[in-house]
Design a protein around this motif. Structure first.
Motif, PDB file in Angstrom:
ATOM      1  N   LYS A 206       0.871  -1.116   0.011  1.00 54.11           N
ATOM      2  CA  LYS A 206      -0.009  -0.044  -0.231  1.00 54.11           C
ATOM      3  C   LYS A 206       0.835   1.326   0.107  1.00 54.11           C
ATOM      4  CE  LYS A 206      -3.941  -1.988   2.287  1.00 54.11           C
ATOM      5  NZ  LYS A 206      -4.790  -1.887   3.469  1.00 54.11           N
ATOM      6  N   LYS A 207       2.149   0.975   0.439  1.00 51.38           N
ATOM      7  CA  LYS A 207       2.934   2.420   0.612  1.00 51.38           C
ATOM      8  C   LYS A 207       3.234   2.673  -0.729  1.00 51.38           C
ATOM      9  CE  LYS A 207       6.592   2.545   2.554  1.00 51.38           C
ATOM     10  NZ  LYS A 207       8.117   2.441   3.204  1.00 51.38           N
ATOM     11  N   LEU A 209       1.330   3.000  -3.459  1.00 49.92           N
ATOM     12  CA  LEU A 209       0.043   3.019  -4.208  1.00 49.92           C
ATOM     13  C   LEU A 209      -0.472   4.320  -4.049  1.00 49.92           C
ATOM     14  CD1 LEU A 209      -1.628  -0.491  -4.147  1.00 49.92           C
ATOM     15  CD2 LEU A 209      -0.141   0.466  -6.176  1.00 49.92           C
ATOM     16  N   ASP A 210      -1.117   4.997  -4.781  1.00 48.17           N
ATOM     17  CA  ASP A 210      -1.889   6.295  -4.589  1.00 48.17           C
ATOM     18  C   ASP A 210      -1.123   7.429  -3.922  1.00 48.17           C
ATOM     19  OD1 ASP A 210      -4.052   5.271  -5.940  1.00 48.17           O
ATOM     20  OD2 ASP A 210      -4.643   4.403  -3.903  1.00 48.17           O
ATOM     21  N   LEU A 211       0.089   7.567  -4.439  1.00 45.74           N
ATOM     22  CA  LEU A 211       1.197   8.663  -3.859  1.00 45.74           C
ATOM     23  C   LEU A 211       0.631   9.939  -3.883  1.00 45.74           C
ATOM     24  CD1 LEU A 211       4.561   7.235  -4.732  1.00 45.74           C
ATOM     25  CD2 LEU A 211       3.496   7.169  -2.680  1.00 45.74           C
ATOM     26  N   ASP A 212       0.805  10.827  -2.951  1.00 41.63           N
ATOM     27  CA  ASP A 212       0.474  12.365  -3.119  1.00 41.63           C
ATOM     28  C   ASP A 212       1.522  12.638  -4.041  1.00 41.63           C
ATOM     29  OD1 ASP A 212       0.292  14.978  -2.695  1.00 41.63           O
ATOM     30  OD2 ASP A 212       0.301  14.949  -0.516  1.00 41.63           O
ATOM     31  N   THR A 213       0.866  13.543  -4.917  1.00 36.47           N
ATOM     32  CA  THR A 213       1.886  14.065  -6.077  1.00 36.47           C
ATOM     33  C   THR A 213       2.990  14.859  -5.735  1.00 36.47           C
ATOM     34  OG1 THR A 213       0.284  15.570  -6.650  1.00 36.47           O
ATOM     35  CG2 THR A 213       0.302  13.482  -8.103  1.00 36.47           C
ATOM     36  N   ALA A 300       8.223   6.233  -7.940  1.00 41.30           N
ATOM     37  CA  ALA A 300       7.054   6.679  -8.690  1.00 41.30           C
ATOM     38  C   ALA A 300       7.601   7.700  -9.847  1.00 41.30           C
ATOM     39  CB  ALA A 300       6.062   7.631  -7.986  1.00 41.30           C
ATOM     40  N   SER A 330       5.726  -0.624  -7.163  1.00 43.13           N
ATOM     41  CA  SER A 330       5.795   0.624  -7.986  1.00 43.13           C
ATOM     42  C   SER A 330       5.241   0.380  -9.316  1.00 43.13           C
ATOM     43  CB  SER A 330       7.091   1.420  -7.658  1.00 43.13           C
ATOM     44  OG  SER A 330       7.228   1.417  -6.305  1.00 43.13           O
ATOM     45  N   ARG A 331       5.125  -0.934  -9.696  1.00 48.69           N
ATOM     46  CA  ARG A 331       4.802  -1.223 -11.304  1.00 48.69           C
ATOM     47  C   ARG A 331       5.932  -0.604 -12.180  1.00 48.69           C
ATOM     48  NH1 ARG A 331      -1.437  -1.177 -11.286  1.00 48.69           N
ATOM     49  NH2 ARG A 331      -1.903  -0.623  -9.294  1.00 48.69           N
TER      50      ARG A 331
END
Length: 415
Positions: A206-207, A209-213, A300, A330-331
């Motif tokens: 989860k760390k 995913l969906d990071l604050d830009t 990212a 992080s894909r």
């Protein structure tokens, strides 16, 4: 009693380790902190005993976790055996540190004995076979406590001398159970030893995913693709091969890319000097050590992750490669070497590209291939993201809990 019951009695487990995060920003063996936090949510109290160090700060621990440190040399600022590049690289860089080894072992043993006498843990779990595992087995025999020893890689592939090898074998034969992070690590310890439980270290998916830009570092040139390395700057990580591979890329590709190197260690100055000799040096950036909580943003920002690990001149190599898991979460498409236990994590052409260790030309060819094939990058990153879910700490911690249970924690107690 069920493990998850709120009325279940909490059990005390003593961990012995040569490395543990010294402060909130430290990445030293950060995977152990995450494992401890996962276990502490499952009715297990973890008391961690690790070496003292000048950079240790009082850090708030999760509920159920207590961190203790043993002092092994004076003055305190000279305690340099552990942390940094790791014990073995530290010894190679400063052979005089060998004088600290007996004090290190004796202090750990005496301090751990005091904790056992005072707190009565029902299990000792040692991380790394020597010296922690050996000390744990000795204490287990004295106090009649089950002991578990975990091999993380460096303790398996290195330390192959006759004397140390005999101690390692005795340790494995004498503990209640042992684990290794990959099968390759287990084989390196010895094929004729008791069968280990293969339990990899994990990751908090989860760390990543969906990071604050706002937490994602800005690229100096948004039009360029970022090639990323994260890890300690020591010989076995093969960063010199990565720099040589970057120099071999066609000029047009070097102009289109940046190489980011995150980490610190004994090889940093040597690597920076090597980078100076490469044309387009402005496209190579050494970030130094980045706080662990900020790393997801750097992943990212990247487009390709490269881990060019090798087997160094002392036989040390990668046992698993937790950074590979972070890149997968992080894909990122991955290029890495088929050495040590990496092949247990990355499958060639499915979750990444595997090349032979110590071959900069093969690394360069793999980089060029990914840069020129967007569909391949997308396919590898998607499959890697699917696979890494099996490494989530929730799954990994369950395996350790099962092992703790099988080790008969407390003759009068029951999970």
């Amino acid at each position: 009693m069920s493990v998850g019951s709120s009325k279940t009695k909490r059990f005390k487990v003593l961990w012995l380790t040569s490395s543990y995060p010294r402060n909130e920003d430290d990445s030293s063996s950060i995977f152990l902190r995450y494992l401890a936090e996962a276990l502490s949510t499952r009715q297990i109290d973890i008391q961690i005993l690790s070496p003292d160090h000048p950079e240790i700060q009082n850090t708030e621990q999760a509920s159920g976790i207590t961190s203790r440190h043993f002092t092994y040399f004076f003055p305190r600022k000279l305690q340099k055996l552990a942390y940094g590049s790791g014990i073995l690289p530290n010894l190679r860089a400063a052979p005089w540190l060998l004088l600290q080894v007996p004090f290190f072992i004796i202090s750990m043993l005496v301090t751990a004995a005091g904790l056992i006498f005072r707190d009565r843990p029902v299990l000792i779990h040692a991380h790394w076979i020597f010296p922690q595992g050996t000390v744990a087995v000795v204490l287990g025999k004295i106090f009649r406590i089950p002991t578990i020893v975990t091999a993380h890689g460096g303790d398996a592939f290195a330390l192959q001398g006759l004397f140390i090898g005999a101690i390692k074998r005795w340790t494995i034969k004498s503990c209640s159970a042992w684990t290794s992070n990959t099968r390759a690590t287990a084989v390196a310890v010895g094929s004729d030893l008791p069968t280990p439980c293969v339990i990899p270290m994990g990751i908090n998916c989860k760390k990543f995913l969906d990071l604050d830009t706002e937490k994602i570092p800005l690229r100096p040139d948004p039009e360029k693709l970022v090639l990323l390395f994260v890890g300690r700057l020591v010989e076995k990580k093969g960063v010199a091969d990565l720099l040589r591979a970057y120099a071999l890329l066609p000029e047009v590709l070097r102009k289109q890319t940046e190489l980011w190197i995150i980490g610190d260690g004994s090889e940093r100055k040597k690597l920076e000097m090597l980078a100076i000799d490469i044309e387009y040096i402005n496209s190579i950036r050494f970030w130094g050590r980045i706080p662990n909580q900020k790393l997801p943003g750097y992943y990212a920002s990247a487009d390709i992750f490269i881990a060019p690990s090798i087997k160094d001149m002392h036989g040390d190599t990668e046992g698993q490669g937790v950074m590979l898991l972070e890149a997968m979460a992080s894909r990122l498409p991955i290029i890495t070497t088929n050495v040590g236990g990496i092949g247990s994590v990355i499958t060639h052409e499915e979750t990444g590209l595997l090349v032979n260790p110590g071959k900069p030309k093969e690394i360069a060819m793999a980089i060029e291939r990914l840069l020129n094939d967007n569909k391949l990058r997308a396919r590898l990153s998607l499959k890697a993201f699917e696979v890494v879910q099996d490494y989530d700490w929730l799954t990994i911690s369950e395996k350790f809990i099962s092992l703790y249970r099988e080790s008969k924690i407390g003759a009068k107690n029951e999970f």
